[in-house]
Design a protein around this motif. Sequence first.
Motif, short mmCIF file in Angstrom:
data_model
loop_
_atom_site.label_atom_id
_atom_site.label_comp_id
_atom_site.label_asym_id
_atom_site.label_seq_id
_atom_site.Cartn_x
_atom_site.Cartn_y
_atom_site.Cartn_z
N GLN A 93 0.84 -1.21 0.00
CA GLN A 93 0.00 0.00 0.00
C GLN A 93 0.87 1.25 0.00
OE1 GLN A 93 -2.33 -0.54 3.53
NE2 GLN A 93 -3.92 -1.74 2.50
N LEU A 94 1.91 1.21 0.81
CA LEU A 94 2.81 2.36 0.88
C LEU A 94 3.56 2.58 -0.43
CD1 LEU A 94 4.22 1.83 4.48
CD2 LEU A 94 2.63 3.64 3.73
N LEU A 95 3.92 1.50 -1.12
CA LEU A 95 4.59 1.63 -2.41
C LEU A 95 3.74 2.43 -3.39
CD1 LEU A 95 6.06 -1.95 -3.02
CD2 LEU A 95 7.35 0.15 -2.58
N ALA A 96 2.45 2.25 -3.32
CA ALA A 96 1.54 2.95 -4.22
C ALA A 96 1.43 4.43 -3.86
CB ALA A 96 0.15 2.30 -4.19
N GLY A 97 1.92 4.79 -2.68
CA GLY A 97 1.79 6.17 -2.20
C GLY A 97 2.82 7.14 -2.68
N GLY A 98 3.80 6.67 -3.39
CA GLY A 98 4.81 7.59 -3.90
C GLY A 98 5.82 8.01 -2.84
N SER A 99 6.56 9.05 -3.16
CA SER A 99 7.68 9.47 -2.31
C SER A 99 7.24 9.96 -0.94
CB SER A 99 8.51 10.53 -3.02
OG SER A 99 7.73 11.68 -3.28
N GLU A 100 6.01 10.40 -0.80
CA GLU A 100 5.57 10.87 0.52
C GLU A 100 5.48 9.74 1.54
OE1 GLU A 100 1.77 10.43 -1.97
OE2 GLU A 100 3.71 11.37 -2.28
N THR A 101 5.57 8.50 1.08
CA THR A 101 5.53 7.36 2.01
C THR A 101 6.90 6.76 2.28
OG1 THR A 101 5.11 5.71 0.30
CG2 THR A 101 3.17 6.80 1.27
N HIS A 102 7.96 7.38 1.77
CA HIS A 102 9.31 6.83 1.97
C HIS A 102 9.64 6.64 3.45
CE1 HIS A 102 11.14 8.06 -2.19
NE2 HIS A 102 10.28 7.08 -2.27
N GLN A 103 9.34 7.62 4.28
CA GLN A 103 9.67 7.53 5.70
C GLN A 103 8.92 6.36 6.36
OE1 GLN A 103 11.97 9.40 7.59
NE2 GLN A 103 11.56 7.70 8.96
N GLU A 104 7.65 6.22 6.05
CA GLU A 104 6.87 5.12 6.64
C GLU A 104 7.36 3.76 6.15
OE1 GLU A 104 2.20 4.06 7.59
OE2 GLU A 104 2.68 5.84 6.40
N ARG A 105 7.74 3.69 4.87
CA ARG A 105 8.30 2.44 4.34
C ARG A 105 9.61 2.10 5.04
NH1 ARG A 105 8.35 3.33 -2.06
NH2 ARG A 105 7.09 5.16 -1.80
N MET A 106 10.46 3.12 5.22
CA MET A 106 11.73 2.89 5.87
C MET A 106 11.52 2.44 7.31
SD MET A 106 15.15 5.24 6.17
CE MET A 106 14.56 6.37 7.42
N THR A 107 10.58 3.04 8.01
CA THR A 107 10.28 2.65 9.39
C THR A 107 9.82 1.20 9.45
OG1 THR A 107 9.72 4.92 9.98
CG2 THR A 107 8.83 3.18 11.40
N LEU A 108 8.93 0.83 8.56
CA LEU A 108 8.45 -0.55 8.51
C LEU A 108 9.60 -1.52 8.28
CD1 LEU A 108 5.80 -2.33 8.45
CD2 LEU A 108 5.93 -2.12 5.97
N LEU A 109 10.48 -1.19 7.35
CA LEU A 109 11.62 -2.05 7.04
C LEU A 109 12.63 -2.08 8.19
CD1 LEU A 109 12.14 -1.23 3.26
CD2 LEU A 109 11.18 -3.34 4.25
N LEU A 110 12.87 -0.96 8.84
CA LEU A 110 13.79 -0.94 9.99
C LEU A 110 13.26 -1.80 11.13
CD1 LEU A 110 14.91 2.81 10.01
CD2 LEU A 110 16.36 0.80 9.59
#
Length: 160
Positions: A93-110
């Motif tokens: 879902q976050l991937l579909a959100g574009g660059s504004e979701t980079h921080q949330e994606r990184m947090t999930l992965l961390l």
Amino acid sequence: MTGPKRTTASPSSGVQSSSGVEGRAMSISEISQTTGLSQDTLRWYEREGMFPHITRGGDRRRQYNETDLSRIMLLVKLRRTGMSVHDMQRFVQLLAGGSETHQERMTLLLEHRIKVLAQLQQVRSDLEMVDHKIAYYGEAISRNQECLESEKLNSDEMEF
């Protein structure tokens, strides 16, 4: 927020993504062989919303492109390292959100990385016990000793 990338069949035998990147169309059986996932598993992941819209040819068969394969391989690795289906769905879902979701994606992965590192530490510890037992049995065999006593774990080996 933008929606998921859509793919459309190109006039050639390839598949083109919404970004205009064209690649050779791959069948579900080719993707299955490449990823090690069964065709049923690939269909299940698609039903669960973890793959972008997969293009279908005129015969209604799925046609995957390189972008699809890359995403599938990423999801395979996330799943293999223990990420929950729920977290994988969230990541997609976050991937579909574009660059504004980079921080949330990184947090999930961390957060996932921390869990993976803890699992790795446990596996290394367990492997040390296996190596210890292999060495013990190797020595017992080379000395032609009875191995019954070796079946007992010492207190260091019983730690969880």
